[in-house]
Motif scaffolding. Sequence first.
Motif, PDB file in Angstrom:
ATOM      1  N   ALA A 118       0.834  -1.211   0.000  1.00 16.26           N
ATOM      2  CA  ALA A 118       0.000   0.000   0.000  1.00 16.26           C
ATOM      3  C   ALA A 118       0.868   1.261   0.000  1.00 16.26           C
ATOM      4  O   ALA A 118       0.566   2.228  -0.707  1.00 16.26           O
ATOM      5  N   GLU A 119       1.960   1.259   0.765  1.00 17.24           N
ATOM      6  CA  GLU A 119       2.855   2.417   0.785  1.00 17.24           C
ATOM      7  C   GLU A 119       3.530   2.614  -0.573  1.00 17.24           C
ATOM      8  O   GLU A 119       3.672   3.741  -1.044  1.00 17.24           O
ATOM      9  N   ARG A 120       3.942   1.531  -1.197  1.00 14.31           N
ATOM     10  CA  ARG A 120       4.553   1.631  -2.530  1.00 14.31           C
ATOM     11  C   ARG A 120       3.543   2.129  -3.553  1.00 14.31           C
ATOM     12  O   ARG A 120       3.869   2.928  -4.417  1.00 14.31           O
ATOM     13  N   LEU A 127       3.875  10.013  -7.516  1.00 14.51           N
ATOM     14  CA  LEU A 127       4.868  10.360  -8.533  1.00 14.51           C
ATOM     15  C   LEU A 127       4.281  10.498  -9.936  1.00 14.51           C
ATOM     16  O   LEU A 127       4.932  11.028 -10.823  1.00 14.51           O
ATOM     17  N   LEU A 128       3.055  10.035 -10.148  1.00 10.73           N
ATOM     18  CA  LEU A 128       2.455  10.106 -11.480  1.00 10.73           C
ATOM     19  C   LEU A 128       2.106  11.529 -11.897  1.00 10.73           C
ATOM     20  O   LEU A 128       2.148  11.863 -13.072  1.00 10.73           O
ATOM     21  N   VAL A 132       5.069  19.363  -9.590  1.00 13.05           N
ATOM     22  CA  VAL A 132       5.798  19.148  -8.347  1.00 13.05           C
ATOM     23  C   VAL A 132       5.005  19.633  -7.141  1.00 13.05           C
ATOM     24  O   VAL A 132       4.968  18.962  -6.110  1.00 13.05           O
ATOM     25  N   ASP A 133       4.336  20.782  -7.254  1.00 11.61           N
ATOM     26  CA  ASP A 133       3.597  21.302  -6.107  1.00 11.61           C
ATOM     27  C   ASP A 133       2.484  20.349  -5.679  1.00 11.61           C
ATOM     28  O   ASP A 133       2.244  20.150  -4.488  1.00 11.61           O
ATOM     29  N   ARG A 134       1.834  19.703  -6.632  1.00  7.57           N
ATOM     30  CA  ARG A 134       0.781  18.744  -6.292  1.00  7.57           C
ATOM     31  C   ARG A 134       1.382  17.474  -5.687  1.00  7.57           C
ATOM     32  O   ARG A 134       0.799  16.882  -4.777  1.00  7.57           O
ATOM     33  N   ARG A 135       2.544  17.035  -6.204  1.00  9.90           N
ATOM     34  CA  ARG A 135       3.212  15.872  -5.625  1.00  9.90           C
ATOM     35  C   ARG A 135       3.606  16.158  -4.177  1.00  9.90           C
ATOM     36  O   ARG A 135       3.430  15.313  -3.299  1.00  9.90           O
ATOM     37  N   LEU A 136       4.127  17.361  -3.924  1.00  9.97           N
ATOM     38  CA  LEU A 136       4.503  17.739  -2.563  1.00  9.97           C
ATOM     39  C   LEU A 136       3.285  17.806  -1.646  1.00  9.97           C
ATOM     40  O   LEU A 136       3.329  17.334  -0.497  1.00  9.97           O
ATOM     41  N   ALA A 137       2.212  18.384  -2.131  1.00  7.03           N
ATOM     42  CA  ALA A 137       0.991  18.470  -1.327  1.00  7.03           C
ATOM     43  C   ALA A 137       0.505  17.076  -0.935  1.00  7.03           C
ATOM     44  O   ALA A 137       0.163  16.825   0.223  1.00  7.03           O
ATOM     45  N   ALA A 171      10.590  12.706  -6.411  1.00  7.56           N
ATOM     46  CA  ALA A 171      11.366  12.491  -7.656  1.00  7.56           C
ATOM     47  C   ALA A 171      11.513  13.760  -8.477  1.00  7.56           C
ATOM     48  O   ALA A 171      11.045  13.850  -9.605  1.00  7.56           O
ATOM     49  N   CYS A 172      12.131  14.765  -7.858  1.00  7.72           N
ATOM     50  CA  CYS A 172      12.433  16.008  -8.572  1.00  7.72           C
ATOM     51  C   CYS A 172      13.742  16.567  -8.008  1.00  7.72           C
ATOM     52  O   CYS A 172      14.378  15.929  -7.181  1.00  7.72           O
TER      53      CYS A 172
END
Length: 177
Positions: A118-120, A127-128, A132-137, A171-172
Amino acid sequence: MLAGLEASGVPVIERRYSPGEHPYMRGDPDEGLWFLLEGTLEVYKSYGAFGRATVRLLEGEGLFGEPSLKPAGCHRDSAEALSACRAAKVPKEPLLRHLTEDLSPAPALFGAFAGCAAEREAAVERLLDREVDRRLARLFLELAERFGEEDGRGRALGVRLSHHRLSCMVACTREAV
């Protein structure tokens, strides 16, 4: 679960790691199942020449380093201590031998593996998104849910994460964070 295995005579090898030390690296022989006993640990995949993407972050306790069922498998990711850690490895061969004789630890192991999966899965979903701001959020929401503590204004993280660590988790580059 670990105490039960040890009480059943399954050998448990315990070791301490300083920040920056690796219990194992990608490609190392997969010799067993790992348990974090205390501290903070990152499981990551390397990409490109210098990139890395965090696939799991463990704090306190947890299972990591899921072993291959092949007799001579290799680790598919790397694990690094982010703080002083204590970890234990249960060698694969005695563990498999024990499980053929006593299936009582199997439900707990399946539950722990399901949690790892589940964590993976959450890391992949995070990461999809190309922004970047949405990935961080998303990352901050996940971290708050897993590690946050109520402080009257919301959930505060007790884990200190640098810009570099955050960049690995989404992943940035550090600069993008």
